[in-house]
Design a protein around this motif. Structure first.
Motif, PDB file in Angstrom:
ATOM      1  N   ARG A 113     113.414  59.339  57.449  1.00 62.93           N
ATOM      2  CA  ARG A 113     114.388  60.415  57.253  1.00 62.93           C
ATOM      3  C   ARG A 113     113.638  61.741  57.191  1.00 62.93           C
ATOM      4  O   ARG A 113     112.702  61.900  56.389  1.00 62.93           O
ATOM      5  CB  ARG A 113     115.139  60.173  55.951  1.00 62.93           C
ATOM      6  CG  ARG A 113     116.264  61.139  55.646  1.00 62.93           C
ATOM      7  CD  ARG A 113     116.973  60.682  54.383  1.00 62.93           C
ATOM      8  NE  ARG A 113     118.259  61.327  54.205  1.00 62.93           N
ATOM      9  CZ  ARG A 113     119.139  60.991  53.269  1.00 62.93           C
ATOM     10  NH1 ARG A 113     118.862  59.994  52.429  1.00 62.93           N
ATOM     11  NH2 ARG A 113     120.281  61.622  53.169  1.00 62.93           N
ATOM     12  N   ILE A 114     114.004  62.673  58.033  1.00 63.60           N
ATOM     13  CA  ILE A 114     113.393  64.000  58.043  1.00 63.60           C
ATOM     14  C   ILE A 114     114.055  64.860  56.972  1.00 63.60           C
ATOM     15  O   ILE A 114     115.281  64.914  56.885  1.00 63.60           O
ATOM     16  CB  ILE A 114     113.541  64.674  59.415  1.00 63.60           C
ATOM     17  CG1 ILE A 114     112.937  63.797  60.514  1.00 63.60           C
ATOM     18  CG2 ILE A 114     112.894  66.063  59.415  1.00 63.60           C
ATOM     19  CD1 ILE A 114     111.466  63.541  60.368  1.00 63.60           C
ATOM     20  N   VAL A 115     113.246  65.541  56.178  1.00 60.63           N
ATOM     21  CA  VAL A 115     113.757  66.423  55.125  1.00 60.63           C
ATOM     22  C   VAL A 115     113.389  67.859  55.483  1.00 60.63           C
ATOM     23  O   VAL A 115     112.208  68.195  55.603  1.00 60.63           O
ATOM     24  CB  VAL A 115     113.165  66.066  53.748  1.00 60.63           C
ATOM     25  CG1 VAL A 115     113.747  66.974  52.671  1.00 60.63           C
ATOM     26  CG2 VAL A 115     113.406  64.608  53.420  1.00 60.63           C
ATOM     27  N   VAL A 116     114.382  68.684  55.696  1.00 63.63           N
ATOM     28  CA  VAL A 116     114.148  70.103  56.003  1.00 63.63           C
ATOM     29  C   VAL A 116     113.829  70.822  54.701  1.00 63.63           C
ATOM     30  O   VAL A 116     114.672  70.921  53.799  1.00 63.63           O
ATOM     31  CB  VAL A 116     115.371  70.732  56.689  1.00 63.63           C
ATOM     32  CG1 VAL A 116     115.110  72.215  56.959  1.00 63.63           C
ATOM     33  CG2 VAL A 116     115.703  69.993  57.978  1.00 63.63           C
ATOM     34  N   GLN A 117     112.618  71.314  54.591  1.00 62.52           N
ATOM     35  CA  GLN A 117     112.174  72.029  53.404  1.00 62.52           C
ATOM     36  C   GLN A 117     112.271  73.544  53.634  1.00 62.52           C
ATOM     37  O   GLN A 117     112.368  73.991  54.788  1.00 62.52           O
ATOM     38  CB  GLN A 117     110.738  71.634  53.071  1.00 62.52           C
ATOM     39  CG  GLN A 117     110.517  70.145  52.841  1.00 62.52           C
ATOM     40  CD  GLN A 117     111.094  69.652  51.515  1.00 62.52           C
ATOM     41  OE1 GLN A 117     111.677  70.433  50.737  1.00 62.52           O
ATOM     42  NE2 GLN A 117     110.958  68.358  51.260  1.00 62.52           N
ATOM     43  N   PRO A 118     112.247  74.345  52.577  1.00 60.96           N
ATOM     44  CA  PRO A 118     112.251  75.801  52.761  1.00 60.96           C
ATOM     45  C   PRO A 118     111.056  76.265  53.602  1.00 60.96           C
ATOM     46  O   PRO A 118     109.972  75.691  53.511  1.00 60.96           O
ATOM     47  CB  PRO A 118     112.153  76.336  51.325  1.00 60.96           C
ATOM     48  CG  PRO A 118     112.743  75.239  50.479  1.00 60.96           C
ATOM     49  CD  PRO A 118     112.341  73.955  51.150  1.00 60.96           C
ATOM     50  N   ASP A 119     111.264  77.276  54.426  1.00 62.69           N
ATOM     51  CA  ASP A 119     110.181  77.821  55.249  1.00 62.69           C
ATOM     52  C   ASP A 119     109.019  78.271  54.374  1.00 62.69           C
ATOM     53  O   ASP A 119     109.204  78.688  53.208  1.00 62.69           O
ATOM     54  CB  ASP A 119     110.676  79.021  56.063  1.00 62.69           C
ATOM     55  CG  ASP A 119     111.677  78.618  57.139  1.00 62.69           C
ATOM     56  OD1 ASP A 119     111.980  77.411  57.261  1.00 62.69           O
ATOM     57  OD2 ASP A 119     112.152  79.527  57.858  1.00 62.69           O
ATOM     58  N   ASP A 120     107.813  78.194  54.931  1.00 60.70           N
ATOM     59  CA  ASP A 120     106.655  78.732  54.229  1.00 60.70           C
ATOM     60  C   ASP A 120     105.950  79.751  55.109  1.00 60.70           C
ATOM     61  O   ASP A 120     106.526  80.241  56.090  1.00 60.70           O
ATOM     62  CB  ASP A 120     105.720  77.609  53.767  1.00 60.70           C
ATOM     63  CG  ASP A 120     104.963  76.945  54.920  1.00 60.70           C
ATOM     64  OD1 ASP A 120     105.157  77.343  56.086  1.00 60.70           O
ATOM     65  OD2 ASP A 120     104.174  76.028  54.645  1.00 60.70           O
TER      66      ASP A 120
END
Length: 339
Positions: A38-45
């Motif tokens: 499962r891909i988890v979209v994290q906040p941009d860095d």
């Protein structure tokens, strides 16, 4: 200013917020047999868009209430399907995470393995733990290899109170100290860490000896994607070095990990750049004396096990050695479950 009694509440809220991106994705078949991810979209860095990846064994064992969450090392990703197969065969659910910019989570344009602070990985672990809870498991053992062991120990030293479901920590050759000369460790590394904002680059030896001890095309038993786990360790930056150094320094000074810890390492280390048969029965990456020394400082309940002839990644050692590694892991876990 906050009152001490409120700190665990704030920590739990922050962890919950870090796990929220999990809701946007679905499970898909993985390239490993008996797994899905499962891909988890994290906040941009600072590098732009960022994701992490949760991998889980399927099917999970019926009636299980405890899960294992595995975190890989540097220049690595989760490909050790036999590990999850063994975990589920012993009645525990199994999950792994490919941290941001590693393995399944690497995206074109990113620098492989880039990190500036190890706290960047906390949302990746939080998201995996959220998935475990959503699947109904009440207890979790974190398991980390090499840099993943450092990340897990650092995570629990910072977030332990906010993660009551974590009931134990399993460390497979954790990266608790630099394997360098005393002069480099005491002078050069702290200086490079202090100058991390300059993003200096440090080329490593370029040796492929450890990879040759693993890969079936050379002298090992394993096949993996060498574009994701490189045959020679890549150039590292002062920002990466600073992130590692600061986490190691904290753990040496004040770890205070409150859960039981299983500390596993080989019986010997080996140096050099040219492969010999000794590379298949020793840790070619870290100093096992350092692992033992600093591992004992992590908490008050530590079980240390030395694995004779183990390689750096103990579960990739030759058959009889990895069988002994698994025996020690499950002997300890079953003992913890009975407490």
């Amino acid at each position: 200013m906050t009152f001490p009694i409120l700190r665990p509440i704030f920590s739990a809220l922050l962890a919950l917020l870090g796990a929220l991106p999990l809701c946007a994705q679905t499970w898909e078949a993985d390239w490993l047999r008996n797994y899905e991810h499962r891909i988890v979209v994290q906040p941009d860095d600072y590098s732009g868009a960022v994701v992490s990846t949760i991998v889980r064994h399927t099917p999970q064992p019926e009636g299980a209430r405890t899960a294992v969450v595995y975190v890989h090392g540097f220049n690595d990703y989760f490909f050790q399907g036999q590990l999850g197969d063994s975990v589920t065969a012993h009645g525990f659910a199994f999950y792994a995470t490919d941290l941001r910019k590693y393995g399944r989570s690497w995206r074109e344009g990113q620098t492989l393995f880039e990190v500036r602070r190890l706290r960047e990985y906390f949302p990746d672990i939080d998201s995996t733990l959220a998935a475990v809870r959503a699947d109904g498991y009440e207890r979790v053992y974190l398991m980390g290899h090499s840099t993943g062991g450092l990340v897990c120990a650092y995570y629990l030293s910072k977030m332990g109170d906010a993660r009551p479901e974590v009931c134990g920590l399993i460390l497979n050759s954790p990266f608790l100290d630099m394997n360098l000369s005393p002069m480099l460790e005491k002078v050069a590394v702290p200086v490079a860490s202090a100058l991390s904002f300059l993003n200096l680059k440090f080329k490593q030896s370029g040796s492929t000896a450890y990879a040759q001890s693993l890969l079936s095309q050379y002298h090992g038993e394993w096949d993996y994607d060498t574009s994701l786990k490189l045959e020679a360790s890549p150039t590292v930056t002062s920002r990466w070095l600073g992130a590692i150094h600061r986490a190691q320094r904290r753990l040496k000074r004040r770890a205070h990990i409150g859960v039981p810890i299983l500390l596993l390492h080989s019986s010997q280390s080996i140096g050099g750049d040219e492969w010999t048969s000794d590379f298949n029965r020793a840790d070619a990456v870290l100093d096992v004396a350092d692992i033992a020394k600093y591992g004992q400082r992590l908490g008050d309940d530590i079980t240390e096990v030395t694995i004779t002839d183990g390689m750096h990644d103990l579960i990739l050692s030759r058959r009889d050695v990895r069988d002994e590694t698994y025996r020690q892991i499950f002997l300890w876990m079953v003992g913890q479950e009975k407490k």
